[in-house]
Scaffold this motif. Structure first.
Motif, short mmCIF file in Angstrom:
data_model
loop_
_atom_site.label_atom_id
_atom_site.label_comp_id
_atom_site.label_asym_id
_atom_site.label_seq_id
_atom_site.Cartn_x
_atom_site.Cartn_y
_atom_site.Cartn_z
N PHE A 17 0.83 -1.21 0.00
CA PHE A 17 0.00 0.00 0.00
C PHE A 17 0.86 1.26 0.00
CE2 PHE A 17 -2.67 3.27 1.99
CZ PHE A 17 -3.73 3.24 1.10
N VAL A 18 1.85 1.33 0.89
CA VAL A 18 2.62 2.57 0.97
C VAL A 18 3.55 2.75 -0.22
CG1 VAL A 18 2.48 2.69 3.50
CG2 VAL A 18 4.52 1.69 2.43
N GLU A 19 3.87 1.65 -0.88
CA GLU A 19 4.72 1.77 -2.08
C GLU A 19 3.89 1.97 -3.34
OE1 GLU A 19 7.23 -1.69 -1.99
OE2 GLU A 19 8.17 -1.05 -0.11
N GLY A 20 2.58 2.08 -3.17
CA GLY A 20 1.70 2.34 -4.31
C GLY A 20 1.53 1.13 -5.22
N LYS A 21 1.81 -0.07 -4.69
CA LYS A 21 1.70 -1.27 -5.53
C LYS A 21 0.37 -1.97 -5.34
CE LYS A 21 6.64 -2.20 -5.47
NZ LYS A 21 7.63 -2.77 -4.55
N MET A 22 -0.38 -1.54 -4.34
CA MET A 22 -1.65 -2.22 -4.10
C MET A 22 -2.71 -1.64 -5.03
SD MET A 22 -3.81 -2.50 -0.59
CE MET A 22 -2.77 -3.67 0.26
N ILE A 23 -3.26 -2.49 -5.86
CA ILE A 23 -4.30 -2.04 -6.75
C ILE A 23 -5.63 -2.28 -6.05
CG2 ILE A 23 -5.31 -2.33 -9.06
CD1 ILE A 23 -2.33 -1.53 -9.07
N TYR A 24 -6.43 -1.25 -5.90
CA TYR A 24 -7.71 -1.44 -5.20
C TYR A 24 -8.78 -0.58 -5.81
CZ TYR A 24 -6.29 2.84 -2.77
OH TYR A 24 -5.89 4.11 -2.47
#
Ligand SMILES: Nc1ncnc2c1ncn2[C@@H]1O[C@H](COP(=O)(O)OP(=O)(O)OP(=O)(O)O)[C@@H](O)[C@H]1O
Ligand SMILES: [Mg+2]
Length: 246
Positions: free
Chosen positions: A239-246
């Motif tokens: 999430f903090v690395e911007g890799k979580m797609i939601y």
């Protein structure tokens, strides 16, 4: 550093129509600190703020305030509610003047009229809106309306302030202004602030501690820099690395 817990959540769950939307084994909001609540849409952040602000009841579990269980009597609830206030993403102002909007909460608390006047005018001055005090609130721009929503909350000098994405719809100068108000409130008055934001830069700028929520679960709470730079949890890192797609 003062580490007294001003709000403690234990084994809390919230279900809507049998669907569990929140599950927290333990969460502490520490006195005088800004706690960020981050996580994807639908993670349960706003639901938690509504429960802590006593707008809703948890399905199971406990919330205590200053190590005391949440009060059950109406008088006890009212006393506690008066120590807390909330600002939402979109300001819902009363259809009256700017002045009356900011004065309303103080009037409800039966503060003497002269004191109300002094506090409201000082607050409007502080946010650069003194000249607009007699304007009808519904004619304000979005940024101005949100400043008034802040002023209305801050003039009450709450001990605990809940903010639910208060700067989400604002342009950078207004964001900067409101962030300054939040930081000053915390520094000058020691107000404990719980702050939901989707803006991770903002969480990093403002929050001492940050809690990450995912699919209704509190994944972890840590000092902000640690959460952003050295979390061991896979979901937090994504999430903090911007890799979580939601
Ligand atoms: N009154 C309600 N009745 C039924 N379901 C609800 C209710 N309020 C919230 N929910 C559900 O609870 C879940 C959590 O919602 P919540 O608004 O707390 O999420 P959030 O983390 O604040 O999301 P966002 O970042 O989009 O604001 C969602 O799946 C939502 O649909
Ligand atoms: Mg929300």
């Amino acid at each position: 550093m003062n580490k007294t817990s001003i709000i403690t959540v234990k084994n809390l769950t919230k279900r809507y129509n049998k669907k569990e939307v929140l599950c927290i084994s333990e969460l502490n909001a520490l006195h005088g600190r800004i706690l960020g609540l981050i996580g994807p849409s639908g993670a349960g952040k706003s639901t938690l703020l509504r429960i802590l602000n006593m707008l809703e009841e948890p399905t199971t579990g406990e919330v205590s305030y200053l190590q005391q269980p949440a009060p059950v009597s109406q008088t006890g609830k009212l006393q506690l509610r008066r120590k807390m206030t909330m600002v939402f993403q979109k300001a819902a102002l009363l259809d009256t003047s700017v002045y009356n909007n900011v004065a309303f909460g103080l009037q409800a608390r039966k503060v003497p009229k002269q004191e109300i006047r002094e506090r409201v005018l000082a607050m409007l001055d502080d946010i650069g809106m003194l000249a607009l005090s007699q304007q009808r609130a519904k004619t304000l721009s979005g940024g101005e309306a949100q400043r008034i929503a802040f002023a209305r909350a801050l003039v009450l000098q709450p001990e605990i302030l809940f903010l639910d994405e208060p700067t989400a719809n604002l342009d950078p100068p207004n964001v900067e202004l409101l962030e300054g108000m939040i930081a000053r409130l915390n520094q000058d008055h020691g107000t404990t602030i719980l702050f939901v934001t989707h803006n991770l830069f903002q969480a990093r700028r403002l929050c001492h501690d940050t809690a990450f929520f995912y699919q209704g679960k509190l994944i972890e709470t840590r000092e902000t820099e640690q959460l952003f730079t050295s979390s061991q949890k896979e979901q937090t890192r994504a999430f903090v690395e911007g890799k979580m797609i939601y």
